[in-house]
Write an enzyme that holds these catalytic residues in place. Structure first.
Site, mmCIF file in Angstrom:
data_model
loop_
_atom_site.group_PDB
_atom_site.id
_atom_site.type_symbol
_atom_site.label_atom_id
_atom_site.label_comp_id
_atom_site.label_asym_id
_atom_site.label_seq_id
_atom_site.Cartn_x
_atom_site.Cartn_y
_atom_site.Cartn_z
ATOM 1 C CB SER A 1 6.550 -8.605 5.406
ATOM 2 O OG SER A 1 7.569 -9.784 5.090
ATOM 3 C CG HIS B 1 3.199 -7.212 3.904
ATOM 4 N ND1 HIS B 1 2.217 -7.634 4.778
ATOM 5 C CD2 HIS B 1 4.122 -8.034 3.348
ATOM 6 C CE1 HIS B 1 2.579 -9.043 4.963
ATOM 7 N NE2 HIS B 1 3.511 -9.347 4.364
ATOM 8 C CE LYS C 1 1.203 -11.137 2.238
ATOM 9 N NZ LYS C 1 2.495 -11.137 1.232
HETATM 10 C C1 LIG Z 1 3.015 -12.296 0.694
HETATM 11 C C2 LIG Z 1 3.803 -11.987 -0.359
HETATM 12 C C3 LIG Z 1 3.870 -12.171 -1.610
HETATM 13 C C4 LIG Z 1 3.045 -13.682 -1.906
HETATM 14 O O1 LIG Z 1 1.828 -13.397 -2.187
HETATM 15 P P1 LIG Z 1 0.688 -14.384 -2.143
HETATM 16 O O2 LIG Z 1 -0.324 -13.773 -2.999
HETATM 17 O O3 LIG Z 1 0.309 -15.020 -0.901
HETATM 18 O O4 LIG Z 1 1.425 -15.543 -3.173
HETATM 19 C C5 LIG Z 1 4.784 -11.805 -2.643
HETATM 20 N N1 LIG Z 1 5.520 -10.505 -2.319
HETATM 21 C C6 LIG Z 1 5.555 -10.085 -1.023
HETATM 22 C C7 LIG Z 1 6.245 -9.108 -0.786
HETATM 23 C C8 LIG Z 1 4.638 -10.862 -0.073
HETATM 24 O O5 LIG Z 1 4.784 -10.114 1.176
#
Ligand SMILES: *Cc1c(COP(=O)(O)O)cnc(C)c1O
Length: 396
Positions: free
Chosen positions: A183, A211, A242
């Site tokens: 990310s 992502h 996301k």
């Molecule tokens: C954002 C993210 C998470 C967490 O996801 P949430 O649903 O916000 O808890 C886990 N792993 C990765 C790689 C992320 O980018």
């Protein structure tokens, strides 16, 4: 405050002194291409709302209908209070979308990682993890009793060495874990070569596609689809916070894996399910993605347009292969000053990212492009970067 917790005051002050204190902006209204931050209308370059679904009327309508049908709360954990039909509906829709046998939903992507890693490996097993994996993977690894090995970012050569070591040391199970899309830089894991390496040592592969979902692969079906690896990746973790625009996490894989997580995934067993209205919003978003690639296509054309404008203007936009666009600045103070100028003078909300989130001297402003941005938004955004960048001597 009691005197016993007074030490945290010094800890907070230390964060401020080192420039590591997080300032949290207050947003009034929904997520979208524009936001109201502390009363000021700004262009939003900060959210993971890749497809603009966070405020989509179809998701809102589905959530309201579910509120009326199922009420507000899930009652308890699903093993005790039962599973609502809407949860099953989501899990089936996700399985069809991802092309897997089954999925199981969790409260968040973070919870999904905490569930699946300790459920799969323990004492006598080895986890081999990319050095840049997400914090929730790091914590899931810590919760398991497996030994851990780290490999340099995306270095499949060293991953092979670690796999060989683990086999020589007599590991029982081996689990290789990688983010799908990283990310901070927007680069992809070389998942095809990772799967080949793991196969050579009979190791399991887990990819966290947070992502990548709704972004890469055909119609946003994720990184496994992008590389055509269906049936070769043991565990996929995803989030619905996301691109899917709502909240919640899931694990996708074989029927047996998902059944095991219903028995042994601790956040499933000991923490209540996502609320029915959120689940209904997720179902609506999977249906939208399933029925049309329009939003995903627009996301990619928007990011190509923005990246071209930024490169032409002379910015270093790193090695991204996705809509994540890091504007590389290097110096931590420069990145913070740049971000402040964008917000205060240009009404552009774009976050500076610095150590310890990225390495020292690799500070940047990370721009998150969305299908919700209009062509004018992107032009205005790039022009704002140029104006601030000229004043700070970053571009000419
Ligand atoms: C954002 C993210 C998470 C967490 O996801 P949430 O649903 O916000 O808890 C886990 N792993 C990765 C790689 C992320 O980018």
């Amino acid at each position: 405050m009691t005197e016993k917790t007074a030490f945290v005051r010094d800890e907070v002050q230390a964060l401020k002194d080192q420039g590591l204190y997080n300032t949290i902006r207050t947003i009034d209204g929904p997520q979208g291409a524009h936001l109201t931050v502390n009363g000021q209308k700004v262009l939003n370059f900060c959210s993971n709302n890749y497809l603009g679904l966070a405020n989509d009327p179809r998701l809102i309508e589905a959530a309201i209908a579910a509120l009326n049908r199922y009420g507000v709360g899930p009652g308890a954990v699903r093993t005790i209070a039962g599973t609502m039909t809407i949860h099953t509906e989501l899990e089936e829709a996700l399985a069809r979308f991802k092309g897997v046998e089954a999925t199981i939903s969790f409260q968040s992507g973070f919870a999904a990682n905490l569930a699946v890693i300790p459920a799969l490996v323990g004492a006598g097993d080895v986890i081999i993890s990319d050095e840049l994996n997400h914090a929730s993977i790091v914590d899931g690894v810590r919760l398991s009793k497996a030994a851990r090995k780290i490999y340099p970012h995306n270095d499949v050569g060293v991953l092979r060495e670690r796999l060989a070591e683990a086999r020589e040391e007599g590991a029982n199970q081996i689990l290789v874990i990688t983010d799908g899309v990283f990310s901070m830089d927007g680069d992809l894991a070389p998942l095809d070569r990772i799967v080949d390496a793991a196969d050579d040592f009979d190791a399991m592969v887990m990819v966290d596609d947070a992502h990548g979902e709704g972004v890469v692969g055909r119609g946003g079906r994720g990184i496994v689809d992008h590389f055509g690896l269906h049936g070769r990746v043991d565990v996929e973790v995803g989030t619905m916070s996301k691109a899917f625009g709502a909240v919640g996490g899931y694990v996708a894989g074989s029927e047996e894996l998902i059944e095991w997580l219903r028995q042994r995934g601790r956040p499933f067993l000991f923490s209540s399910a996502i609320t029915p209205s959120d689940v209904a919003a997720c179902v609506a978003s999977v249906e939208i993605l399933d029925s049309s690639t329009e939003l995903v296509d627009r996301l990619w054309s928007n990011s190509a347009a923005f990246k071209a404008m930024m490169s032409d203007a002379g910015f270093d936009i790193g090695v991204s292969e996705t809509p994540i666009t890091p504007v590389m600045l290097g110096d931590e103070h420069l990145a913070r000053e740049f971000s402040r100028k964008l917000l205060e003078e240009q009404s552009v909300f774009a976050q500076a990212i610095a150590f310890p989130t990225v390495a020292r001297g690799k500070a940047r402003i990370r721009v998150m492009i969305s299908a919700a941005h209009s062509a004018e938004d992107l032009e205005m955004g790039a022009a704002s970067f140029v104006a601030a960048g000229r004043e700070l001597g970053v571009v000419t």
